[in-house]
Design a protein around this motif. Sequence first.
Motif, PDB file in Angstrom:
ATOM      1  N   ILE A  63       0.749  -1.103  -0.035  1.00 52.73           N
ATOM      2  CA  ILE A  63       0.098   0.095  -0.018  1.00 52.73           C
ATOM      3  C   ILE A  63       0.954   1.360  -0.100  1.00 52.73           C
ATOM      4  CG2 ILE A  63      -1.519   1.544   1.363  1.00 52.73           C
ATOM      5  CD1 ILE A  63      -2.757  -1.194   2.482  1.00 52.73           C
ATOM      6  N   ARG A  64       0.557   2.153  -0.678  1.00 58.39           N
ATOM      7  CA  ARG A  64       1.259   3.461  -1.066  1.00 58.39           C
ATOM      8  C   ARG A  64       0.404   4.604  -1.042  1.00 58.39           C
ATOM      9  NH1 ARG A  64       7.216   3.119  -1.505  1.00 58.39           N
ATOM     10  NH2 ARG A  64       7.704   1.063  -2.123  1.00 58.39           N
ATOM     11  N   TRP A  65       0.942   5.752  -0.621  1.00 56.45           N
ATOM     12  CA  TRP A  65       0.104   7.107  -0.506  1.00 56.45           C
ATOM     13  C   TRP A  65       0.552   8.010  -1.632  1.00 56.45           C
ATOM     14  CZ3 TRP A  65       2.302  11.843   0.729  1.00 56.45           C
ATOM     15  CH2 TRP A  65       3.247  11.932   1.411  1.00 56.45           C
ATOM     16  N   ILE A  66      -0.184   8.889  -2.245  1.00 55.11           N
ATOM     17  CA  ILE A  66       0.028   9.730  -3.387  1.00 55.11           C
ATOM     18  C   ILE A  66       0.257  11.196  -2.946  1.00 55.11           C
ATOM     19  CG2 ILE A  66      -0.868  10.511  -5.550  1.00 55.11           C
ATOM     20  CD1 ILE A  66      -2.580   7.953  -5.324  1.00 55.11           C
ATOM     21  N   PRO A  67       1.360  11.570  -3.137  1.00 55.16           N
ATOM     22  CA  PRO A  67       1.657  12.832  -2.602  1.00 55.16           C
ATOM     23  C   PRO A  67       1.639  13.922  -3.580  1.00 55.16           C
ATOM     24  CG  PRO A  67       3.764  11.698  -3.169  1.00 55.16           C
ATOM     25  CD  PRO A  67       2.663  10.737  -3.222  1.00 55.16           C
ATOM     26  N   ALA A  68       1.169  13.825  -5.045  1.00 57.80           N
ATOM     27  CA  ALA A  68       1.159  14.676  -5.847  1.00 57.80           C
ATOM     28  C   ALA A  68      -0.246  14.480  -6.725  1.00 57.80           C
ATOM     29  CB  ALA A  68       2.236  14.544  -6.975  1.00 57.80           C
ATOM     30  N   ALA A  69      -0.399  15.382  -7.519  1.00 61.98           N
ATOM     31  CA  ALA A  69      -1.649  15.992  -8.366  1.00 61.98           C
ATOM     32  C   ALA A  69      -1.871  15.220  -9.631  1.00 61.98           C
ATOM     33  CB  ALA A  69      -2.315  17.331  -8.051  1.00 61.98           C
ATOM     34  N   SER A  70      -1.013  14.365 -10.121  1.00 60.61           N
ATOM     35  CA  SER A  70      -1.020  14.144 -11.367  1.00 60.61           C
ATOM     36  C   SER A  70      -1.786  13.228 -11.769  1.00 60.61           C
ATOM     37  CB  SER A  70       0.521  13.643 -11.874  1.00 60.61           C
ATOM     38  OG  SER A  70       0.626  12.367 -11.342  1.00 60.61           O
ATOM     39  N   ARG A 191      -4.034  16.088 -17.029  1.00 56.70           N
ATOM     40  CA  ARG A 191      -3.238  16.448 -18.042  1.00 56.70           C
ATOM     41  C   ARG A 191      -2.462  17.758 -17.912  1.00 56.70           C
ATOM     42  NH1 ARG A 191      -4.997  12.802 -21.975  1.00 56.70           N
ATOM     43  NH2 ARG A 191      -5.129  10.642 -20.609  1.00 56.70           N
ATOM     44  N   GLN A 192      -3.099  18.882 -17.228  1.00 55.44           N
ATOM     45  CA  GLN A 192      -2.379  20.189 -17.164  1.00 55.44           C
ATOM     46  C   GLN A 192      -1.325  20.327 -15.955  1.00 55.44           C
ATOM     47  OE1 GLN A 192      -6.773  21.321 -17.569  1.00 55.44           O
ATOM     48  NE2 GLN A 192      -5.609  23.216 -18.696  1.00 55.44           N
ATOM     49  N   ASN A 193      -1.479  19.161 -15.224  1.00 54.22           N
ATOM     50  CA  ASN A 193      -0.255  19.048 -14.188  1.00 54.22           C
ATOM     51  C   ASN A 193       0.108  17.639 -14.037  1.00 54.22           C
ATOM     52  OD1 ASN A 193       0.873  19.951 -11.828  1.00 54.22           O
ATOM     53  ND2 ASN A 193      -0.835  19.674 -10.618  1.00 54.22           N
ATOM     54  N   SER A 194       0.768  17.297 -15.117  1.00 47.26           N
ATOM     55  CA  SER A 194       1.393  15.915 -15.055  1.00 47.26           C
ATOM     56  C   SER A 194       2.456  16.205 -15.956  1.00 47.26           C
ATOM     57  CB  SER A 194       0.358  14.808 -15.710  1.00 47.26           C
ATOM     58  OG  SER A 194       1.038  13.683 -15.664  1.00 47.26           O
ATOM     59  N   TYR A 195       3.705  15.630 -15.159  1.00 44.65           N
ATOM     60  CA  TYR A 195       4.951  15.447 -16.237  1.00 44.65           C
ATOM     61  C   TYR A 195       5.147  14.074 -16.589  1.00 44.65           C
ATOM     62  CZ  TYR A 195      10.039  16.319 -17.322  1.00 44.65           C
ATOM     63  OH  TYR A 195      11.166  16.287 -17.851  1.00 44.65           O
ATOM     64  N   ASP A 196       5.137  13.851 -17.820  1.00 41.18           N
ATOM     65  CA  ASP A 196       4.738  12.475 -18.282  1.00 41.18           C
ATOM     66  C   ASP A 196       5.330  12.247 -19.796  1.00 41.18           C
ATOM     67  OD1 ASP A 196       2.931  13.845 -20.157  1.00 41.18           O
ATOM     68  OD2 ASP A 196       1.298  13.245 -18.576  1.00 41.18           O
ATOM     69  N   SER A 197       4.708  10.952 -20.371  1.00 37.01           N
ATOM     70  CA  SER A 197       5.553  10.850 -21.684  1.00 37.01           C
ATOM     71  C   SER A 197       5.462  11.802 -22.889  1.00 37.01           C
ATOM     72  CB  SER A 197       4.713   9.441 -22.187  1.00 37.01           C
ATOM     73  OG  SER A 197       5.316   8.278 -21.601  1.00 37.01           O
ATOM     74  N   ARG A 198       4.415  12.602 -22.674  1.00 37.53           N
ATOM     75  CA  ARG A 198       4.508  13.925 -23.464  1.00 37.53           C
ATOM     76  C   ARG A 198       5.875  14.539 -23.862  1.00 37.53           C
ATOM     77  NH1 ARG A 198      -0.335  17.042 -21.240  1.00 37.53           N
ATOM     78  NH2 ARG A 198       0.178  16.187 -19.427  1.00 37.53           N
ATOM     79  N   CYS A 199       6.610  14.552 -22.692  1.00 34.73           N
ATOM     80  CA  CYS A 199       7.745  15.288 -22.354  1.00 34.73           C
ATOM     81  C   CYS A 199       8.915  14.713 -22.516  1.00 34.73           C
ATOM     82  CB  CYS A 199       7.732  16.113 -21.128  1.00 34.73           C
ATOM     83  SG  CYS A 199       6.053  17.145 -20.730  1.00 34.73           S
ATOM     84  N   TRP A 200       9.077  13.215 -21.791  1.00 37.50           N
ATOM     85  CA  TRP A 200      10.158  12.566 -21.554  1.00 37.50           C
ATOM     86  C   TRP A 200      10.397  11.166 -22.071  1.00 37.50           C
ATOM     87  CZ3 TRP A 200       8.334   8.535 -19.176  1.00 37.50           C
ATOM     88  CH2 TRP A 200       7.332   8.636 -18.300  1.00 37.50           C
ATOM     89  N   GLY A 201       9.256  10.927 -22.734  1.00 37.95           N
ATOM     90  CA  GLY A 201       9.543   9.558 -23.598  1.00 37.95           C
ATOM     91  C   GLY A 201       8.544   8.357 -23.139  1.00 37.95           C
TER      92      GLY A 201
END
Length: 422
Positions: A63-70, A191-201
């Motif tokens: 079990i893990r908790w989520i610290p960001a809003a992506s 989508r407006q607050n996520s650093y994902d494949s759009r940027c880094w592959g």
Amino acid sequence: MWINKTLLTCLSILTAVSLTKAEILPVQSKKLLQQIHPEALATENIASVDGSNIKTLREIFEIRWIPAASMANTLQGSPQQWQADFVLIDKTVYDNGLPKRGDIIIFKPNDNLTKEGYTDPFIKRVIALPGEKVELRKGKVYINNKLLPESYIDSKQVTNIDVCASGEQPPFLSKSQTLPPNSYLVLGDNRQNSYDSRCWGLVPRKNIIGQAVRRVWPLSTQINLDKNRHQQQHYLEELFLKNVGFIIPPNNLNDGIAFFQKQLANARKNQDMTGEITALRHLSMYNIMLGIKNEQAMNYAQQLLKVARQHKISGAETQALAYMSLAAFAKLEPNLAIEYGQQVLPLAQKNQDQISEYMALWSLAIAHVYSNDCSQAKIFYDRSSSILNSLPVSENKNMIQEQMSVIFKQLNIQQCLGISNI
């Protein structure tokens, strides 16, 4: 007062860990099911798991908790642990299968992210699969020239590359891409607050740790994150949640008690033994953490012990005795805490239940300090430290160690234990 603060900190850190500092953050084959119970494929009447399987369950789930809003609005993240969603992760889901479009996966940073200094796992949704062509058009995702329906994102969300920081290399999805073998394109639901494949592959198959299969906290909004998981997989999830994994939110103790009191009543009415064990476990721990209800905590732990021994569930028996030791300590009865803690150790070692063993050793160390027996306290402290050091990375032992340091400094017992660097 310091006893209650100590218990609150210790119990909290042993039950939940963050998914990652940067972002966030397992169905089972027949082989795994047979590991849990040889008869698992032949009957659905198995109510629980015995202590010998605790280690196996921990190897499958966490079990893990989520610290960001992506991943909002699907999953809510917050840097404040108890304001965030918690998810159940199936770490073996892809041992005998491939990721599916729509899966929410946890993965290690790819080479590009590693070069940027990222080391913690990410959580994103699988959007495109190996061999597929993906491109962005007017804020929408197209797969093989067909618009991808995405009911999980807000209708106002647009998917473009504006979220990517400008650099020497253009964003990965600044043009259409065809995915090579064993590679996956992933995006966050926010989508407006996520650093994902759009940027880094892309995410290589080898980097995938597991799949987030269920939101388990808050209790009132539990949801399955993969509606395609079959009955046997759900069954293993329940085994883990009812017998190994649980969450303790220190800012919702009274709400948690009310919730599990209802669950306990329903479980007894329906003769649901696993539900009864789950409720008794939570009620024992929540009442210990409240500090003012130690008699009730002991009563619930004793009920748990009775049910566990009646049904010969070694894992629940181990945990019941650990809670009884903590409750006795909170009641200022160190000798009783020592008596119960000593009973935990052989069971925990037999069941390979390192968390219960660690809790018991820690309780024994503190109880002996309270009894002015520094030599025994040091022995149990050293043993607890050895258990802590042997915990896998998934248990986030660095966070446990940091918070344990705070506890020991708060209690001012370094002199008794002969330790100066905690």
